[in-house]
Design a protein around this motif. Structure first.
Motif, mmCIF file in Angstrom:
data_model
loop_
_atom_site.group_PDB
_atom_site.id
_atom_site.type_symbol
_atom_site.label_atom_id
_atom_site.label_comp_id
_atom_site.label_asym_id
_atom_site.label_seq_id
_atom_site.Cartn_x
_atom_site.Cartn_y
_atom_site.Cartn_z
ATOM 1 N N UNK A 1 1.129 -1.076 0.233
ATOM 2 C CA UNK A 1 -0.138 -0.098 0.367
ATOM 3 C C UNK A 1 1.502 1.180 -0.085
ATOM 4 N N UNK A 2 1.249 2.082 -1.014
ATOM 5 C CA UNK A 2 1.913 2.969 -1.245
ATOM 6 C C UNK A 2 1.037 4.384 -0.945
ATOM 7 N N UNK A 3 1.259 5.587 0.254
ATOM 8 C CA UNK A 3 0.672 6.613 0.117
ATOM 9 C C UNK A 3 1.622 7.048 -0.737
ATOM 10 N N UNK B 1 -2.233 2.611 -4.482
ATOM 11 C CA UNK B 1 -2.344 3.304 -3.968
ATOM 12 C C UNK B 1 -3.261 4.029 -3.684
ATOM 13 N N UNK B 2 -2.656 5.186 -2.381
ATOM 14 C CA UNK B 2 -3.687 5.819 -1.438
ATOM 15 C C UNK B 2 -2.926 7.462 -0.749
ATOM 16 N N UNK C 1 -3.351 -1.888 -8.939
ATOM 17 C CA UNK C 1 -2.842 -1.809 -9.929
ATOM 18 C C UNK C 1 -3.512 -2.881 -10.600
ATOM 19 N N UNK C 2 -3.966 -2.935 -11.924
ATOM 20 C CA UNK C 2 -4.176 -3.788 -12.257
ATOM 21 C C UNK C 2 -4.287 -5.621 -12.306
ATOM 22 N N UNK D 1 -12.418 4.292 -13.323
ATOM 23 C CA UNK D 1 -12.293 5.346 -12.337
ATOM 24 C C UNK D 1 -11.663 6.541 -11.700
ATOM 25 N N UNK D 2 -11.318 6.640 -11.150
ATOM 26 C CA UNK D 2 -10.925 8.028 -10.785
ATOM 27 C C UNK D 2 -8.993 8.273 -9.696
ATOM 28 N N UNK D 3 -8.701 8.851 -10.083
ATOM 29 C CA UNK D 3 -7.298 8.912 -8.806
ATOM 30 C C UNK D 3 -8.265 8.926 -7.343
#
Length: 406
Positions: free
Chosen positions: A134-136, A207-208, A166-167, A153-155
């Motif tokens: 989990x990447x902040x 990603x977050x 990720x895919x 979707x969106x960011x």
């Protein structure tokens, strides 16, 4: 054409023409060579696919700044005062600035503060627990991945407990569809988007927003790395020159391409370290099998060889014909092994522990160099395994062979 060459070609044609009579024993040699080639090609394809996934994530136009004297994000810590000094720099430090119309404020440094947290997720297909990254990151972080593109979707929104997946994770794990709620750590996160990155290692990440991750995992203020876009070809040397002047722990800057290349080399070398000894051990057995096959072939054709020798054929044609037969069978086995490895392994999904001790998915890649390397090993089996029987063919006791014919 000289008489010797004519004799060689004639004996080769006689040998190859008699293969149907020795079909099963010849087929055993072909299959043993094919097995060795397929096993080696599988390991090499695994190493090549892992390298491609990591190297595909790296860009020479992006630099990663790490703190604490480490060359990995795990264990790195970039102090807040160094970040403040870097963002306050007025220019000439090798970092590009944001253009107008992007996600980040125009004119500011093209920079993303980042942290990686390992999170455990249960795979629905088999119930196995996997550790994901989990990447902040700051909102500009996605723009600093040159090949990353939102596919659905969106960011994520700043400060919100939202994730972009990720895919490879979205394909392998259930519950990561856009709109789903996923528990990571002690809190629930909403999946708001999926992204692709050309099959690179980024597709194995979640990603977050940086501050949301820091808050959820009690890591307030912690930053493990800074990703920056370099200002031209001379950006990295300029950045490296200025980093020692920033306060706090010593900082190092490395191009993203070099960072991932170093990580891929370590794991790929380990894969090859297991693959080569196993393939060579199998090759020894296959070579012994080839030797046995060709000795049986020589014994089966003893009368033919003796007759041709009495008709004036020399030792060299007898040697060359037997040796060519062994090489031809090994080439057939190598081709079969390469075809089998390509059908079985090429594009096959695999995973291993990647950077930051978390799961990284990749595809096995049976490339031309993989096929050539494995094929050469198969060819060597025939070359070595056929040499002694070929020599034996030149030393057949002619009188014994003809007596057996009578």
């Amino acid at each position: 054409m000289s008489s010797a060459l004519k004799q060689i070609f004639l004996m080769i044609r006689v040998n190859l023409g008699s293969l149907p009579r020795r079909l099963w024993i010849s087929l055993s040699m072909v299959l043993s060579v094919a097995l060795v080639v397929a096993v080696l090609a599988g390991f090499l394809a695994m190493a090549r696919g892992f390298e491609a996934a990591l190297q595909g994530a790296g860009s020479t136009g992006i630099a990663v700044i790490l703190g604490g004297g480490t060359n990995q994000e795990t264990g790195s810590d970039v102090p807040a005062e160094a970040i403040r000094s870097l963002t306050a720099a007025t220019g000439g430090i090798g970092v590009a600035r944001n253009a107008a119309g992007g996600l980040a404020p125009a004119g500011g440094l093209a920079l993303s503060r980042e942290i990686v947290v390992p999170v455990d997720v249960v795979r629905a297909s088999d119930g196995a627990e996997q550790t994901l990254s989990l990447r902040g990151m700051d909102l500009a972080g996605s723009a600093l991945r040159d090949r990353a593109v939102l596919s659905q979707g969106r960011l994520f929104s700043p400060g919100a407990r939202e994730i972009v997946v990720g895919a490879r994770i979205a394909d392998e794990f259930s519950g990561f569809a856009v709109g789903d709620k996923v528990r990571l750590g002690a809190v629930d996160w909403t999946v708001v988007g999926h992204f692709t990155s050309g099959g690179s290692a980024f597709e194995s990440e979640v990603w977050a927003d940086l501050e949301a991750v820091q808050s959820a995992f009690d890591r307030q203020g912690q930053v493990q790395s800074l990703r920056v876009r370099l200002d031209g070809a001379g950006g990295l040397p300029a950045l490296q020159q200025h980093l020692p002047a920033f306060p706090g722990a010593p900082l190092t800057a490395v191009s993203e391409a070099d960072l991932y290349a170093a990580q891929s080399e370590r794991t790929a070398s380990l894969i090859r370290l297991f693959g080569w000894p196993l393939a060579l051990l199998m090759a020894v057995g296959a070579t012994a099998g080839a030797l046995n096959t060709m000795m049986s072939s020589v014994s089966d054709r003893a009368i033919e060889i003796a007759t041709l020798r009495l008709l004036g054929f020399g030792r060299l044609p007898a040697f060359a014909a037997t040796w060519v037969e062994a090489v031809a069978l090994s080439i057939a086995g190598a081709a079969l092994g390469i075809l089998a490895s390509w059908l079985a392994f090429n594009g096959w999904q695999a995973s291993t522990m990647g950077a930051n001790n978390t799961k990284m998915a990749f595809q096995l890649d049976v490339t031309v160099d993989v096929a050539l390397t494995a094929g050469l090993l198969g060819l060597a089996i025939g070359v070595l395994g056929g040499a002694l029987p070929a020599l034996a063919a030149t030393r057949l006791p002619l009188t014994s062979a003809l007596r057996a014919m009578g």
